[in-house]
Write a protein that holds these residues in place. Structure first.
Motif, short mmCIF file in Angstrom:
data_model
loop_
_atom_site.label_atom_id
_atom_site.label_comp_id
_atom_site.label_asym_id
_atom_site.label_seq_id
_atom_site.Cartn_x
_atom_site.Cartn_y
_atom_site.Cartn_z
N ASN A 1 0.83 -1.21 0.00
CA ASN A 1 0.00 0.00 0.00
C ASN A 1 0.86 1.25 0.00
N ASN A 2 0.30 2.31 -0.54
CA ASN A 2 0.81 3.66 -0.28
C ASN A 2 -0.40 4.58 -0.22
N LYS A 3 -0.19 5.85 -0.29
CA LYS A 3 -1.26 6.82 -0.08
C LYS A 3 -2.40 6.70 -1.09
N VAL A 4 -2.10 6.36 -2.34
CA VAL A 4 -3.15 6.35 -3.36
C VAL A 4 -3.36 5.01 -4.06
N PHE A 5 -2.48 4.04 -3.88
CA PHE A 5 -2.61 2.76 -4.57
C PHE A 5 -2.51 1.60 -3.59
N THR A 6 -3.21 0.53 -3.91
CA THR A 6 -3.04 -0.75 -3.24
C THR A 6 -2.68 -1.75 -4.32
N LEU A 7 -1.59 -2.45 -4.13
CA LEU A 7 -1.13 -3.46 -5.07
C LEU A 7 -1.34 -4.82 -4.44
N LEU B 1 -0.31 3.68 -15.16
CA LEU B 1 -0.04 2.40 -14.50
C LEU B 1 0.39 1.34 -15.52
N ARG B 2 -0.28 1.32 -16.67
CA ARG B 2 0.14 0.38 -17.73
C ARG B 2 1.54 0.71 -18.23
N GLU B 3 1.85 2.00 -18.33
CA GLU B 3 3.19 2.42 -18.76
C GLU B 3 4.25 1.89 -17.81
N ALA B 4 4.04 2.06 -16.51
CA ALA B 4 5.01 1.59 -15.52
C ALA B 4 5.15 0.07 -15.58
N PHE B 5 4.04 -0.63 -15.75
CA PHE B 5 4.07 -2.09 -15.86
C PHE B 5 4.87 -2.51 -17.09
N ARG B 6 4.61 -1.91 -18.23
CA ARG B 6 5.32 -2.27 -19.46
C ARG B 6 6.82 -2.04 -19.34
N LEU B 7 7.20 -0.92 -18.75
CA LEU B 7 8.62 -0.60 -18.63
C LEU B 7 9.33 -1.49 -17.62
N ASN B 8 8.60 -2.04 -16.66
CA ASN B 8 9.19 -2.87 -15.61
C ASN B 8 8.92 -4.36 -15.78
N GLN B 9 8.22 -4.76 -16.82
CA GLN B 9 7.75 -6.14 -16.93
C GLN B 9 8.87 -7.18 -16.94
N LEU C 1 -4.68 14.83 -5.32
CA LEU C 1 -3.24 15.00 -5.51
C LEU C 1 -2.90 15.50 -6.91
N PRO C 2 -1.83 16.28 -7.03
CA PRO C 2 -1.36 16.67 -8.37
C PRO C 2 -0.78 15.47 -9.11
N LYS C 3 -0.76 15.57 -10.43
CA LYS C 3 -0.28 14.46 -11.26
C LYS C 3 1.15 14.05 -10.94
N THR C 4 1.99 15.01 -10.64
CA THR C 4 3.40 14.68 -10.34
C THR C 4 3.51 13.81 -9.10
N ASP C 5 2.67 14.07 -8.10
CA ASP C 5 2.68 13.25 -6.89
C ASP C 5 2.17 11.84 -7.17
N HIS D 1 4.91 9.93 -8.85
CA HIS D 1 5.93 9.57 -7.86
C HIS D 1 5.46 8.38 -7.00
N LEU D 2 4.20 8.40 -6.58
CA LEU D 2 3.67 7.31 -5.76
C LEU D 2 3.56 6.02 -6.56
N ARG D 3 3.26 6.12 -7.85
CA ARG D 3 3.24 4.95 -8.72
C ARG D 3 4.63 4.31 -8.78
N ASP D 4 5.65 5.14 -8.99
CA ASP D 4 7.02 4.63 -9.06
C ASP D 4 7.46 4.02 -7.73
N ASP D 5 7.04 4.64 -6.63
CA ASP D 5 7.34 4.13 -5.30
C ASP D 5 6.70 2.75 -5.10
N LEU D 6 5.48 2.58 -5.58
CA LEU D 6 4.77 1.31 -5.45
C LEU D 6 5.53 0.18 -6.16
N PHE D 7 5.96 0.43 -7.39
CA PHE D 7 6.70 -0.59 -8.14
C PHE D 7 8.06 -0.86 -7.51
N GLU D 8 8.71 0.16 -6.98
CA GLU D 8 10.00 -0.02 -6.33
C GLU D 8 9.86 -0.87 -5.06
#
Length: 119
Positions: A31-37, A71-79, A98-102, A105-112
């Motif tokens: 989990n993070n502030k805006v996503f649950t994986l 989200l699909r972009e991050a998945f494709r780049l990290n697959q 939240l602003p788009k930049t945040d 950032h939270l999307r990237d944090d989730l995958f990391e």
């Protein structure tokens, strides 16, 4: 399946309710502030992604579409580094303010965080 392809091919998607139910039943959560994986191993030899973007969290279609796109972009780049997992990403209520930049950032944090946990 080619691992060098960055397309979001059909075999990389969770397509039906049985696939989603399998992940929801016995998944570990990140989990993070805006996503649950939600993540569960599969026997396919490649990762698959499913998205649950609720209307109550993002009122407008263009917002939901943008979130799905990033989200699909991050998945494709990290697959290539995601191994054999089925993943479902859900949005949480805080995403709308939240602003788009945040959000990016939270999307990237989730995958990391996922990569660190699944080494």
């Amino acid at each position: 399946m080619k691992q060098s392809s960055f397309k979001f091919q059909r075999e990389l998607r969770l397509l039906n309710s049985r696939d989603y139910s399998r992940v929801f039943d016995k998944a570990f959560k990140i989990n993070n502030k805006v996503f649950t994986l939600l993540v569960r191993e599969n026997d396919l030899g490649h990762p698959r992604l499913g998205l649950v973007i609720a209307k109550k969290n993002l009122k407008f279609a263009h917002q939901r579409n943008w979130v799905k796109r990033i989200l699909r972009e991050a998945f494709r780049l990290n697959q290539s580094s995601l191994k054999s997992y089925d993943m479902v990403i859900l949005t949480r209520r805080d995403i709308a303010v939240l602003p788009k930049t945040d959000i990016i950032h939270l999307r990237d944090d989730l995958f990391e965080r996922f990569r660190k946990r699944c080494k």
